[in-house]
Design a protein around this motif. Structure first.
Motif, short mmCIF file in Angstrom:
data_model
loop_
_atom_site.label_atom_id
_atom_site.label_comp_id
_atom_site.label_asym_id
_atom_site.label_seq_id
_atom_site.Cartn_x
_atom_site.Cartn_y
_atom_site.Cartn_z
N VAL A 38 -10.90 18.97 32.97
CA VAL A 38 -10.66 19.41 31.59
C VAL A 38 -11.94 19.95 30.98
CG1 VAL A 38 -9.94 18.69 29.28
CG2 VAL A 38 -8.72 17.83 31.28
N LYS A 39 -13.08 19.33 31.27
CA LYS A 39 -14.35 19.83 30.75
C LYS A 39 -14.66 21.22 31.30
CE LYS A 39 -16.22 15.31 29.81
NZ LYS A 39 -17.14 14.25 30.18
N TYR A 40 -14.35 21.45 32.57
CA TYR A 40 -14.52 22.79 33.13
C TYR A 40 -13.64 23.80 32.40
CZ TYR A 40 -17.36 21.67 37.26
OH TYR A 40 -18.36 21.30 38.11
N LEU A 41 -12.39 23.43 32.15
CA LEU A 41 -11.47 24.33 31.47
C LEU A 41 -11.94 24.66 30.06
CD1 LEU A 41 -8.03 22.88 32.60
CD2 LEU A 41 -9.05 25.04 33.30
N VAL A 42 -12.50 23.68 29.38
CA VAL A 42 -13.01 23.91 28.02
C VAL A 42 -14.23 24.83 28.07
CG1 VAL A 42 -14.15 22.77 26.08
CG2 VAL A 42 -12.10 21.76 27.08
N LYS A 43 -15.04 24.66 29.09
CA LYS A 43 -16.32 25.38 29.17
C LYS A 43 -16.19 26.85 29.58
CE LYS A 43 -19.58 24.12 32.22
NZ LYS A 43 -20.72 23.39 32.82
N VAL A 44 -15.21 27.19 30.42
CA VAL A 44 -15.11 28.56 30.92
C VAL A 44 -14.65 29.51 29.81
CG1 VAL A 44 -14.70 27.89 33.30
CG2 VAL A 44 -12.77 28.33 31.82
N LYS A 45 -15.11 30.74 29.92
CA LYS A 45 -14.73 31.77 28.95
C LYS A 45 -13.48 32.52 29.40
CE LYS A 45 -18.40 31.20 26.40
NZ LYS A 45 -18.28 30.16 25.44
N ARG A 46 -13.33 32.68 30.72
CA ARG A 46 -12.19 33.40 31.29
C ARG A 46 -11.65 32.59 32.46
NH1 ARG A 46 -13.73 38.21 33.92
NH2 ARG A 46 -15.53 37.06 34.60
N MET A 47 -10.37 32.74 32.72
CA MET A 47 -9.77 32.00 33.83
C MET A 47 -10.40 32.40 35.16
SD MET A 47 -7.92 29.99 32.26
CE MET A 47 -7.00 29.11 33.48
N GLU A 48 -10.82 33.64 35.28
CA GLU A 48 -11.43 34.12 36.52
C GLU A 48 -12.71 33.36 36.86
OE1 GLU A 48 -10.43 36.14 34.03
OE2 GLU A 48 -8.64 36.95 34.99
N ASP A 49 -13.35 32.78 35.85
CA ASP A 49 -14.56 32.00 36.09
C ASP A 49 -14.28 30.76 36.94
OD1 ASP A 49 -15.90 33.84 34.56
OD2 ASP A 49 -15.95 32.60 32.75
N LEU A 50 -13.03 30.30 36.95
CA LEU A 50 -12.68 29.13 37.75
C LEU A 50 -12.77 29.41 39.25
CD1 LEU A 50 -9.65 27.77 35.71
CD2 LEU A 50 -11.95 26.83 35.80
N TYR A 51 -12.61 30.68 39.65
CA TYR A 51 -12.74 31.03 41.07
C TYR A 51 -14.16 30.78 41.58
CZ TYR A 51 -8.20 33.42 41.12
OH TYR A 51 -6.87 33.71 41.06
N LEU A 52 -15.13 30.80 40.69
CA LEU A 52 -16.52 30.61 41.08
C LEU A 52 -16.85 29.16 41.40
CD1 LEU A 52 -18.15 32.98 38.44
CD2 LEU A 52 -17.56 33.49 40.82
N ILE A 53 -16.01 28.24 40.95
CA ILE A 53 -16.24 26.81 41.20
C ILE A 53 -15.33 26.40 42.36
CG2 ILE A 53 -16.28 24.52 40.15
CD1 ILE A 53 -16.25 26.04 37.40
N ASN A 54 -15.86 26.46 43.56
CA ASN A 54 -15.06 26.25 44.77
C ASN A 54 -14.37 24.90 44.83
OD1 ASN A 54 -15.65 28.79 45.75
ND2 ASN A 54 -17.46 28.08 46.83
N SER A 55 -15.00 23.86 44.29
CA SER A 55 -14.43 22.53 44.39
C SER A 55 -13.13 22.38 43.61
CB SER A 55 -15.44 21.48 43.90
OG SER A 55 -15.71 21.67 42.52
N LEU A 56 -12.87 23.27 42.66
CA LEU A 56 -11.64 23.18 41.88
C LEU A 56 -10.42 23.75 42.60
CD1 LEU A 56 -12.89 24.14 38.30
CD2 LEU A 56 -12.45 21.88 39.25
N ASN A 57 -10.64 24.63 43.57
CA ASN A 57 -9.54 25.28 44.29
C ASN A 57 -8.50 25.85 43.32
OD1 ASN A 57 -10.61 24.71 46.81
ND2 ASN A 57 -9.52 22.78 46.97
N TYR A 58 -8.96 26.62 42.37
CA TYR A 58 -8.08 27.23 41.37
C TYR A 58 -7.08 28.14 42.06
CZ TYR A 58 -6.69 30.56 37.74
OH TYR A 58 -5.98 31.37 36.90
N GLU A 59 -5.80 27.99 41.70
CA GLU A 59 -4.77 28.85 42.28
C GLU A 59 -3.59 28.98 41.33
OE1 GLU A 59 -2.95 27.17 45.79
OE2 GLU A 59 -3.08 25.15 44.98
#
Length: 106
Positions: A38-59
């Motif tokens: 949740v902290k990662y989700l609050v911190k990112v500006k765009r959803m595409e930024d989640l791809y940069l954090i490999n441990s999250l396995n955003y899909e």
């Protein structure tokens, strides 16, 4: 990014680290992973930024969960959420509506 909680237990877990709902009681490491996500989700500006954090396995999910996205809490659990685009279709300011914590293998 703005985060909304669709279920009461998700809000309780975020605010207090525990929930009164007996069905949704998790081990401390799962709760800590949820808080981290949740902290990662609050911190990112765009959803595409989640791809940069490999441990999250955003899909983006497929099949009967089409329209939802997920990130991994740990090897077993994932946090499912709905991406809501603001009325101006500006992706920079998004709303993420948390749906559920699910067991990845069920």
């Amino acid at each position: 990014m703005k985060v909304e909680f669709e279920k009461k237990y998700l809000q309780e877990l975020y605010d207090t680290g525990k929930t009164t709902d007996k069905k949704h009681r998790y081990q401390p490491q799962v709760v800590n992973g949820y808080l981290k996500c949740v902290k990662y989700l609050v911190k990112v500006k765009r959803m595409e930024d989640l791809y940069l954090i490999n441990s999250l396995n955003y899909e983006k999910l497929k099949g009967d969960k089409k329209g939802l996205s997920s990130i991994r809490i740990n090897d077993q659990y994932r946090l499912e959420f709905r991406e809501i685009v603001n009325p101006n279709n500006i992706l920079e300011i998004g709303i993420c509506s948390l749906i559920d914590i699910t067991n990845h293998y069920k």
